[in-house]
Design an enzyme around this catalytic site. Structure first.
Site, short mmCIF file in Angstrom:
data_model
loop_
_atom_site.label_atom_id
_atom_site.label_comp_id
_atom_site.label_asym_id
_atom_site.label_seq_id
_atom_site.Cartn_x
_atom_site.Cartn_y
_atom_site.Cartn_z
N ASP A 5 0.86 -1.17 0.00
CA ASP A 5 0.00 0.00 0.00
C ASP A 5 0.91 1.23 0.00
O ASP A 5 2.11 1.13 0.27
CB ASP A 5 -0.89 -0.05 1.25
N ASP A 17 -0.27 5.19 0.87
CA ASP A 17 -0.58 6.18 1.90
C ASP A 17 -0.78 5.50 3.25
O ASP A 17 -1.60 4.59 3.38
CB ASP A 17 -1.86 6.94 1.53
N ASP A 24 -1.35 -0.84 6.09
CA ASP A 24 -1.48 -0.24 7.42
C ASP A 24 -2.89 -0.19 7.98
O ASP A 24 -3.07 0.19 9.13
CB ASP A 24 -0.97 1.20 7.37
#
Length: 220
Positions: free
Chosen positions: A8, A10, A167
């Site tokens: 990922d 951001d 995240d």
């Protein structure tokens, strides 16, 4: 064993919330709305620009799916590609990426950020050339948490062992939908407790990631 390591963007490799906050507020203020806080905007990040804009409008007291939605989506994407200040690495990211590449692992990005802004920020930060594949939120008919993005990146990297690094709740769901092992970076944008997210391993420092990949027991 060489591994396809899919990231990922951001909240995982970069803290982009300050940049997204700045461009979102610039757009809101230009249209006569009050600016929002960093924490508010950060909580909207992760599901792509259409979701972000719906949240911006709803919080501003506007129809989230009204005529302004499409206009703001288009102008935000334009801003994202040029207004890049405020994007920065999490500690240890660049060194970890270099080490993974040096060990022969193949790297990809799967982000719900549109492809153009994703490519622009990767170039701005000097890491675009480290990734063999970059798939944005507008690259395929679906975006995360649907699994097609991960499957496509894995195929383009040549298959073989794979691990997904993210995240958030969206990333955990995406990995589960794709049947992929998930490494959870705990210092990003998640809202839930670590123990409430499906993951195979969690880490708080990127210095830990190359060893996690090297020592992963595939098929265990």
């Amino acid at each position: 064993m060489m591994t396809a390591v899919i990231f990922d963007l951001d909240g995982t490799l970069i803290d982009s919330a300050p940049a997204i906050h700045a461009v979102s507020n610039a757009e809101l203020v230009a249209r006569g709305f009050a600016p929002l806080t960093l924490d508010q905007v950060r909580s909207f990040v992760g599901r792509g620009v259409p979701h972000l804009v719906r949240c911006l409008l709803e919080t501003s007291g506007e129809n989230a799916d009204g005529p302004l939605h499409g206009e703001i989506c288009a102008t935000l994407i334009e801003r994202y590609e040029t207004q890049l200040e405020g994007n920065h690495f999490y500690p240890g990211v660049r060194a970890a990426l270099d080490q993974l590449r040096d060990h022969g692992h193949r790297l990809a990005i799967c982000t719900n950020k549109p492809y153009g802004p994703a490519e622009a920020v990767l170039f701005h930060l000097g890491i675009l050339d480290l990734f063999d594949v970059v798939i944005g939120g507008d690259s395929l008919p679906t975006r995360k948490p649907e699994p097609a993005m991960l499957h496509a990146a894995h195929e383009r990297l040549g298959g073989g062992p794979m691990i997904y690094v993210g995240d958030s709740e969206i990333d955990a769901e995406t990995a589960a939908n794709a049947g992929a092992p998930f490494a959870l970076y705990t210092e990003g944008y998640r809202k839930s407790d670590v123990h409430d997210l499906r993951h195979q391993v969690a880490f708080s420092e990127f210095e830990m990631l190359p060893a996690i990949v090297a020592n992963w027991h595939w098929g265990a």
